[in-house]
Every structure is written in C-alpha cells, then in structure tokens.
Design a protein around this motif. Structure first.
Motif, mmCIF file in Angstrom:
data_model
loop_
_atom_site.group_PDB
_atom_site.id
_atom_site.type_symbol
_atom_site.label_atom_id
_atom_site.label_comp_id
_atom_site.label_asym_id
_atom_site.label_seq_id
_atom_site.Cartn_x
_atom_site.Cartn_y
_atom_site.Cartn_z
ATOM 1 N N ASP A 1 0.833 -1.201 0.000
ATOM 2 C CA ASP A 1 0.000 0.000 0.000
ATOM 3 C C ASP A 1 0.871 1.256 0.000
ATOM 4 O OD1 ASP A 1 -2.441 -1.452 0.156
ATOM 5 O OD2 ASP A 1 -2.139 -1.730 2.314
ATOM 6 N N ARG A 2 2.181 1.051 -0.210
ATOM 7 C CA ARG A 2 3.112 2.187 -0.124
ATOM 8 C C ARG A 2 3.936 2.300 -1.406
ATOM 9 N NH1 ARG A 2 6.427 2.213 5.336
ATOM 10 N NH2 ARG A 2 6.746 4.329 4.578
ATOM 11 N N LEU A 3 3.258 2.225 -2.533
ATOM 12 C CA LEU A 3 3.969 2.301 -3.806
ATOM 13 C C LEU A 3 4.683 3.643 -3.968
ATOM 14 C CD1 LEU A 3 4.592 0.672 -6.314
ATOM 15 C CD2 LEU A 3 2.571 1.676 -7.414
ATOM 16 N N ARG A 4 4.099 4.696 -3.449
ATOM 17 C CA ARG A 4 4.747 6.010 -3.529
ATOM 18 C C ARG A 4 6.072 6.008 -2.775
ATOM 19 N NH1 ARG A 4 4.964 10.788 -0.626
ATOM 20 N NH2 ARG A 4 5.146 12.687 -1.892
ATOM 21 N N SER A 5 6.082 5.412 -1.576
ATOM 22 C CA SER A 5 7.327 5.332 -0.797
ATOM 23 C C SER A 5 8.360 4.480 -1.511
ATOM 24 C CB SER A 5 7.039 4.748 0.598
ATOM 25 O OG SER A 5 6.193 5.593 1.339
ATOM 26 N N HIS A 6 7.917 3.381 -2.135
ATOM 27 C CA HIS A 6 8.828 2.532 -2.902
ATOM 28 C C HIS A 6 9.406 3.309 -4.096
ATOM 29 C CE1 HIS A 6 8.491 -1.374 -0.958
ATOM 30 N NE2 HIS A 6 7.186 -1.207 -0.880
ATOM 31 N N ILE B 1 9.874 6.589 -4.356
ATOM 32 C CA ILE B 1 10.859 7.556 -3.860
ATOM 33 C C ILE B 1 12.156 6.848 -3.498
ATOM 34 C CG2 ILE B 1 11.379 9.192 -2.013
ATOM 35 C CD1 ILE B 1 8.369 9.816 -1.908
ATOM 36 N N ARG B 2 12.028 5.704 -2.801
ATOM 37 C CA ARG B 2 13.226 4.936 -2.435
ATOM 38 C C ARG B 2 13.953 4.449 -3.697
ATOM 39 N NH1 ARG B 2 17.003 2.048 -2.484
ATOM 40 N NH2 ARG B 2 17.433 0.075 -1.474
ATOM 41 N N SER B 3 13.180 4.072 -4.719
ATOM 42 C CA SER B 3 13.771 3.599 -5.967
ATOM 43 C C SER B 3 14.558 4.704 -6.654
ATOM 44 C CB SER B 3 12.671 3.076 -6.894
ATOM 45 O OG SER B 3 13.217 2.643 -8.119
ATOM 46 N N ALA B 4 13.993 5.901 -6.699
ATOM 47 C CA ALA B 4 14.680 7.029 -7.333
ATOM 48 C C ALA B 4 15.962 7.368 -6.584
ATOM 49 C CB ALA B 4 13.749 8.238 -7.379
ATOM 50 N N THR B 5 15.876 7.407 -5.260
ATOM 51 C CA THR B 5 17.057 7.700 -4.447
ATOM 52 C C THR B 5 18.105 6.605 -4.593
ATOM 53 O OG1 THR B 5 15.586 8.743 -2.837
ATOM 54 C CG2 THR B 5 17.839 8.331 -2.133
ATOM 55 N N GLY B 6 17.648 5.353 -4.568
ATOM 56 C CA GLY B 6 18.571 4.228 -4.687
ATOM 57 C C GLY B 6 19.267 4.187 -6.027
ATOM 58 N N LEU B 7 18.528 4.482 -7.095
ATOM 59 C CA LEU B 7 19.127 4.482 -8.434
ATOM 60 C C LEU B 7 20.177 5.573 -8.542
ATOM 61 C CD1 LEU B 7 19.176 3.336 -11.268
ATOM 62 C CD2 LEU B 7 17.276 4.871 -11.860
ATOM 63 N N PHE C 1 12.265 -1.899 -5.625
ATOM 64 C CA PHE C 1 13.419 -1.066 -5.983
ATOM 65 C C PHE C 1 13.941 -1.459 -7.358
ATOM 66 C CE2 PHE C 1 18.238 -0.632 -5.375
ATOM 67 C CZ PHE C 1 18.260 0.592 -6.010
ATOM 68 N N ALA C 2 14.133 -2.763 -7.559
ATOM 69 C CA ALA C 2 14.668 -3.249 -8.826
ATOM 70 C C ALA C 2 13.665 -3.067 -9.966
ATOM 71 C CB ALA C 2 15.057 -4.724 -8.692
ATOM 72 N N ALA C 3 12.409 -3.424 -9.713
ATOM 73 C CA ALA C 3 11.395 -3.385 -10.770
ATOM 74 C C ALA C 3 11.081 -1.968 -11.227
ATOM 75 C CB ALA C 3 10.116 -4.069 -10.276
ATOM 76 N N LEU C 4 11.119 -1.011 -10.319
ATOM 77 C CA LEU C 4 10.805 0.367 -10.678
ATOM 78 C C LEU C 4 11.988 1.088 -11.325
ATOM 79 C CD1 LEU C 4 8.764 1.406 -7.509
ATOM 80 C CD2 LEU C 4 7.855 1.029 -9.822
ATOM 81 N N SER C 5 13.209 0.676 -10.970
ATOM 82 C CA SER C 5 14.380 1.387 -11.485
ATOM 83 C C SER C 5 14.930 0.814 -12.784
ATOM 84 C CB SER C 5 15.494 1.408 -10.428
ATOM 85 O OG SER C 5 15.877 0.088 -10.078
ATOM 86 N N ALA C 6 14.780 -0.503 -13.002
ATOM 87 C CA ALA C 6 15.329 -1.131 -14.210
ATOM 88 C C ALA C 6 14.796 -0.507 -15.504
ATOM 89 C CB ALA C 6 15.068 -2.635 -14.193
ATOM 90 N N PRO C 7 13.476 -0.265 -15.636
ATOM 91 C CA PRO C 7 12.992 0.350 -16.878
ATOM 92 C C PRO C 7 13.563 1.745 -17.123
ATOM 93 C CG PRO C 7 11.183 -0.644 -15.662
ATOM 94 C CD PRO C 7 12.365 -0.641 -14.748
#
Length: 304
Positions: free
Chosen positions: A73-78, A80-86, A194-200
């Motif tokens: 239920d926290r896709l927005r937080s994921h 943001i974390r994905s953008a920062t992590g990438l 993290f991986a799924a949102l950043s890979a594309p």
C-alpha cells in the motif's frame, strides 16, 4: 504484514547479516571493476543488476507461492526509495570504477558522518562536542586518503573522491528510507520494487551504451547481479532487526575484503596513506555509534 525492525530487534542476527552483506558488497565491487575494465558501461552494469534482481526475486516468490509478499500500500514510498537508490547506485558503482577498490571502500565508511550532518540539517538535532569531533576526525581521514596535491598518484583523483563521497551520502539517506519501509513492508517487497521500478528507467539509456561482450565478461556481469541481489536482501533484512547506527559497524570489514581483492585480483597493494586515513574514518564512525547509543539510553531514562 510483518513488524518493523524497531518492533522486534535482534541485534546479533542483524550484525551477522550485515557482516555477510559487507562481504557480498566487496565481492560485487570487485566484479563491477573487473567487468568495467573489460568494456562494460556503468549504465549496463546497473541495468543488468536491477533487471536480473527483479526477475529472480519475482520468479522465486512465484515458484514458492509467495507472490503475496509483493503486495503493498506504499507504492509512492517505494518509488521515492527507488529514485534515491538508483541515483545512489550511479555514485556507488562510479566510485568503484574511478578509484582503487580499497580507497572507494574507505570513503564509503563516511556514511555515519553524513548521518550526523543530515540529523542536524533536516531534523534540527543538536550536535554536541563528541559528534562534532567525530565529523572533524572523519573528514581529516578523508584528506589523508585523498592526498591533496598528489595529482593522480596511486589512481586517486579529485573526481573519484567526489563521487566516492556522494556514494555514502546517498547510502545514509537510503538507510533512513529502508528503515521506514521496514515498519510495514517485508525485505522481499523492498528489494523487488526497488529493482522493478528502477530497471525500466535505466533501460531507456541502454541502447546508447550497450556493446558486445565476450562470454567471460557476461559471466562477470551475471555474477555481479546475483551477488548484488544477495547483498541487497541481506542489507534490507539487517535493517529490519537492528538500527542503522549499530549495524553499520560491520561495514568496516569490507575494507579487508577490498584490500584482499585489490592485491590478488588487481595486483595493487593499498598504499600507506590509506592505512593512516582509514583508522581515522573508522574511529569517527565508532565514536558516533557510541554517542548515539548513549543518547538513546538518556532518552529512555528521561521517559522520552
């Protein structure tokens, strides 16, 4: 959903997981450097690291009937974390490619110092003489490692040091984000999204940099992705069972592995300046960890 790391602390387990993560990260850095020397581009390395992680975690959960663990239920937080992590991955991998392994690893130890500065700037926390002393000591160690005025002696450049310092800054920010996500999410979900949102996103850049590689280079890239995925899971799980301020201490063991790989894989012994600067940076991190623990106990005793 699972409880967060603060709700169920298991410090010994957290330390053991972080110890394994330090070894995995040092091994991943070695493979990144090897693949980079064989012509693999930074964007390629990050793409395959993230894409293979997403596929492996997703397939593994599907095969075991645990896809429900990815529900969030926290896709927005994921996101943001994905953008920062990438963003952080570009600096982390970039530091490994620009600097010798031991130096890149040592600069990564400044993460606790940045944590203090972030606490002061963003959370307006009052910083006392102990932690200010640690900050000064830590950056003095960075100056020793950097060796100002030495030009590109021993492969250490100003650009490499700048990138090497941005990496731990991002690691610190990401650690705060992961600890927050751990309160409601499980480690598999955090790693997968993290991986799924950043890979594309990285995939959009891939056509501009991808080149042909020999089988050995592809093997290195695959091994790097697998070890990186394992490290990510270990790091995330460690933050579930222990506080970042304490388990970060295990990261210092990565210098031993980095020095080992530097000598036996890249035929480069760590210079004397690194062994002078690294203890200052490590001592700064230990002082910060000790002081954070003292402050935490004071808050408990005062009923905060």
């Amino acid at each position: 959903m699972m409880d967060g790391s603060i709700a169920r602390p298991r410090p010994l387990l957290a330390l053991g997981l972080r110890l394994c993560a330090a070894f995995a990260l040092a091994t991943m850095a070695m493979l990144v450097k090897l693949a980079g020397e064989r012509g693999a581009h930074l964007v390629e390395l990050i793409f395959w690291r993230q894409a293979l992680t997403a596929v492996l975690v997703g397939a593994g959960l599907a095969a075991t009937g645990n896809l429900r663990l990815l529900k969030t239920d926290r896709l927005r937080s994921h996101t943001i974390r994905s953008a920062t992590g990438l963003f952080g991955m570009f600096f982390t991998y970039g530091a490994v490619l620009l600097l010798p392994l031991a130096e890149a690893t040592t600069l990564g130890f400044t993460a606790p110092i940045f944590a203090v500065l972030i606490a002061m700037i963003l959370f307006r926390e009052r910083i006392g003489p102990y932690r200010w002393s640690a900050v000064v000591m830590g950056f003095a160690g960075v100056l020793v490692v950097m060796r100002p005025g030495s030009g590109e002696h021993h492969g250490v450049t100003a650009l490499g040091v700048a990138v090497g310092l941005m990496a731990p800054l991002m690691v610190t920010i990401i650690s705060f984000q992961i600890q927050d996500l751990n309160k409601t999410e499980n480690p598999w979900s955090i790693v997968f999204w993290f991986a799924a949102l950043s890979a594309p996103v990285v995939g959009l850049l891939l056509p501009f940099v991808i080149t042909a590689h020999d089988p050995l280079t592809w093997l290195m890239i695959l091994a790097m992705a697998l070890v990186g995925a394992a490290a990510q899971i270990l790091l995330t799980t460690a933050l579930r069972f222990g506080s970042a301020a304490v388990i970060l201490l295990m990261d210092y063991t990565a210098l031993l592995w980095a020095s080992f790989y530097g000598y036996y894989v890249f035929d480069r012994a760590a210079p004397a300046s690194l062994w002078l600067g690294a203890p200052l940076i490590i001592a700064a991190g230990l002082l910060i960890a000790w002081r954070e623990r003292q402050l935490a106990r004071s808050r408990v005793h005062s009923g905060e």
